[in-house]
Design an enzyme around this catalytic site. Structure first.
Site, short mmCIF file in Angstrom:
data_model
loop_
_atom_site.label_atom_id
_atom_site.label_comp_id
_atom_site.label_asym_id
_atom_site.label_seq_id
_atom_site.Cartn_x
_atom_site.Cartn_y
_atom_site.Cartn_z
N ASP A 10 29.96 40.84 42.04
CA ASP A 10 30.82 41.50 41.06
C ASP A 10 30.64 43.00 41.24
OD1 ASP A 10 32.01 42.67 38.83
OD2 ASP A 10 31.01 41.34 37.39
N ILE A 11 31.64 43.67 41.75
CA ILE A 11 31.52 45.10 42.07
C ILE A 11 31.21 45.93 40.83
CG2 ILE A 11 33.96 45.77 41.89
CD1 ILE A 11 33.38 47.26 44.67
N VAL A 33 40.62 43.82 40.24
CA VAL A 33 39.47 44.72 40.35
C VAL A 33 39.67 45.96 39.49
CG1 VAL A 33 38.19 46.22 41.93
CG2 VAL A 33 38.79 43.92 42.63
N ASP A 34 40.86 46.51 39.52
CA ASP A 34 41.17 47.72 38.77
C ASP A 34 40.92 47.51 37.28
OD1 ASP A 34 42.13 50.30 38.22
OD2 ASP A 34 44.23 49.72 38.39
N SER A 117 43.96 45.71 48.26
CA SER A 117 45.34 45.23 48.44
C SER A 117 45.50 43.73 48.65
CB SER A 117 46.06 45.97 49.58
OG SER A 117 46.45 47.25 49.16
N THR A 118 44.42 42.96 48.63
CA THR A 118 44.53 41.52 48.92
C THR A 118 44.76 40.66 47.67
OG1 THR A 118 42.12 41.25 48.89
CG2 THR A 118 43.16 41.69 51.02
N GLY A 119 44.80 41.26 46.51
CA GLY A 119 45.09 40.51 45.28
C GLY A 119 46.58 40.52 45.00
N VAL A 120 46.96 41.12 43.88
CA VAL A 120 48.37 41.13 43.48
C VAL A 120 49.28 41.88 44.46
CG1 VAL A 120 47.87 40.80 41.02
CG2 VAL A 120 48.11 43.11 41.93
#
Length: 178
Positions: A10-11, A33-34, A117-120
């Site tokens: 978990d970042i 993440v954001d 960029s690999t999520g939504v």
């Protein structure tokens, strides 16, 4: 290279001096993440982000970490996947380079990245991993700082994709730059 590693975690709980945020261009929080970083950092992060005037895709801006363990957050809006022929790879590589450059400029010794960029935004994970690793490793070859960079993947399956890409190009005794 012993300055780079891939892990699952978990970042928002990272012990790195700076964590990268897969932000949107407003820098005012979002999903994935954001959203997690904004929630964990508390209202101070949003207040500071409101003063920054947003950020262009592929660029990065630095803020304090507020309630996060990390001292800094490196906000970088990644590209939305549009099929791969709209400059997505160059923009994604620029995200990583921009964050690493900001970290170096501020004397940051350790940086953790999510998979930008690999999520939504829909960037295919395997392609994103190759782009991210190339940008990170090229930067580390040429710069003393940061001393440690980690790719913090949210799932084991994501980490495995990054490990496969890393092992294909960078593992072992490879001392030549690709």
């Amino acid at each position: 290279m012993d300055r780079f590693s891939i892990l699952v975690g978990d970042i928002t709980t990272s012990d790195a001096e700076a964590i990268a945020n897969a932000a949107n261009c407003t820098l005012l929080g979002g999903s994935g993440v954001d959203g997690a970083i904004h929630r964990a950092a508390g209202p101070g992060l949003l207040a500071e982000c409101r003063t920054l005037g947003g950020c262009e895709t592929g660029q990065a801006k630095l803020t304090k970490g507020y309630d996060l363990p990390a001292k800094y957050v490196l906000h970088t809006p990644g590209p939305i996947w549009r099929g791969g022929n709209a400059g997505e790879a160059a923009l994604l590589a620029s995200c990583y380079r921009s964050c690493l450059t900001l970290a170096e400029e501020h004397g940051v010794g350790t940086v953790d990245f999510p998979s930008i960029s690999t999520g939504v935004y829909g960037y295919p994970m395997a392609q994103a991993a190759v782009v991210a690793l190339k940008a990170i490793m090229d930067f580390l070859w040429d710069h003393e700082l940061p001393r440690r960079v980690r790719m913090v993947c949210h799932t084991e399956s994501a980490a495995e994709i990054y490990r496969q890409a890393y092992n294909m190009w960078y593992a072992g005794d490879k001392t030549q730059r690709l």
